[in-house]
Write a protein that holds these residues in place. Structure first.
Motif, mmCIF file in Angstrom:
data_model
loop_
_atom_site.group_PDB
_atom_site.id
_atom_site.type_symbol
_atom_site.label_atom_id
_atom_site.label_comp_id
_atom_site.label_asym_id
_atom_site.label_seq_id
_atom_site.Cartn_x
_atom_site.Cartn_y
_atom_site.Cartn_z
ATOM 1 N N MET A 182 3.174 -7.774 15.857
ATOM 2 C CA MET A 182 1.788 -7.891 16.271
ATOM 3 C C MET A 182 1.053 -8.862 15.352
ATOM 4 S SD MET A 182 0.771 -4.023 17.289
ATOM 5 C CE MET A 182 1.675 -3.160 18.549
ATOM 6 N N SER A 183 0.010 -9.462 15.881
ATOM 7 C CA SER A 183 -0.654 -10.532 15.160
ATOM 8 C C SER A 183 -1.617 -10.012 14.112
ATOM 9 C CB SER A 183 -1.426 -11.412 16.152
ATOM 10 O OG SER A 183 -2.458 -10.674 16.746
ATOM 11 N N ALA A 236 -2.614 -5.242 12.387
ATOM 12 C CA ALA A 236 -1.799 -5.391 13.587
ATOM 13 C C ALA A 236 -2.481 -4.752 14.786
ATOM 14 C CB ALA A 236 -0.422 -4.773 13.364
ATOM 15 N N ALA A 239 -3.865 -6.772 18.152
ATOM 16 C CA ALA A 239 -3.339 -6.482 19.485
ATOM 17 C C ALA A 239 -4.389 -5.879 20.409
ATOM 18 C CB ALA A 239 -2.139 -5.538 19.374
ATOM 19 N N THR A 271 3.414 -13.369 24.978
ATOM 20 C CA THR A 271 3.256 -13.015 23.568
ATOM 21 C C THR A 271 1.924 -12.310 23.301
ATOM 22 O OG1 THR A 271 2.528 -15.299 23.201
ATOM 23 C CG2 THR A 271 4.810 -14.762 22.626
ATOM 24 N N SER A 329 2.473 -8.613 24.537
ATOM 25 C CA SER A 329 3.248 -7.800 23.599
ATOM 26 C C SER A 329 2.531 -7.567 22.275
ATOM 27 C CB SER A 329 4.596 -8.468 23.326
ATOM 28 O OG SER A 329 4.408 -9.707 22.657
ATOM 29 N N GLN A 363 1.937 -9.971 19.980
ATOM 30 C CA GLN A 363 2.349 -10.908 18.935
ATOM 31 C C GLN A 363 1.231 -11.880 18.582
ATOM 32 O OE1 GLN A 363 6.441 -12.533 19.638
ATOM 33 N NE2 GLN A 363 6.377 -11.189 21.422
#
Length: 204
Positions: free
Chosen positions: A1-2, A60, A64, A128, A131, A133
């Protein structure tokens, strides 16, 4: 996760938190947030807590699920649930009079579904972003339909996109409903992480 670079929460981004496993697996929307008396963050889907959960970092989660960044005033011992009707977080509280309408963490409420959106309509979503990311940043109304993208311009290959029904887009990102209602042909809606809202812009 970003990672969420526009950090607004008072809790440090690398703090460990607990997330409902159904939410992490994208099987349920993130609709309840609780901080226990020690200040630990717990993120849940619909249903009665406690639920099976896994640990991750707060950064994260905020990356997300951008609607989490609005919880700047959530203190230890507090809980909030997502209101599909009001399109925002509302405090969870203990009613002492017996007459209060208690907010409940629920899945998408079809009774409040806007008539101009078709729940089964397939939008194209950058895989992405779906999900977790990368963060979802843009919603575009294109000749080919609605596209939801992360950062990095508007051009994507078909291999980078996933068709997702609008109902599931909104379950994945509850804060997108108003933007999906507002986006017009030839325009886009971009998430502003500072102001925590969507801004319209022209794409043509």
């Amino acid at each position: 996760m970003s990672q969420n670079t526009e950090w607004k929460l008072r809790t440090p981004p690398q703090t460990e938190v607990w997330v409902d496993e159904d939410v992490l697996a994208m099987r349920a929307p993130l609709v309840r947030v609780h901080r226990d008396d020690a200040g630990t963050w717990l993120f849940d889907g619909p249903g009665e807590p406690p639920r099976p959960a896994s640990r991750t970092h707060l950064s994260a989660v905020a990356g997300a699920w951008p609607h989490v960044a609005a919880l700047t005033e959530l203190n230890s011992g507090d809980s909030v649930v997502w209101s599909w009707e009001q399109h925002g977080w509302t405090s969870e509280f203990e009613c002492r009079c017996g007459n209060c309408a208690q907010p409940v963490a629920t899945d998408l409420d079809r009774s409040t579904w806007p008539s101009e959106l078709h729940p089964e309509y397939l939008a194209s979503v950058e895989s992405t972003a779906l999900s977790g990311q990368i963060m979802l940043t843009d919603i575009l109304a294109t000749p080919g339909g609605i596209a939801l993208l992360g950062p990095g311009g508007q051009n994507r290959t078909s291999e980078e996109m996933t068709p997702v029904a609008l109902a599931n887009v909104i379950r994945r990102w509850p804060h997108t409903m108003r933007a999906l209602r507002a986006v017009r042909d030839g325009h886009g809606m971009r998430w502003n992480p500072e102001e925590l809202n969507w801004h319209e812009y022209m794409t043509v």
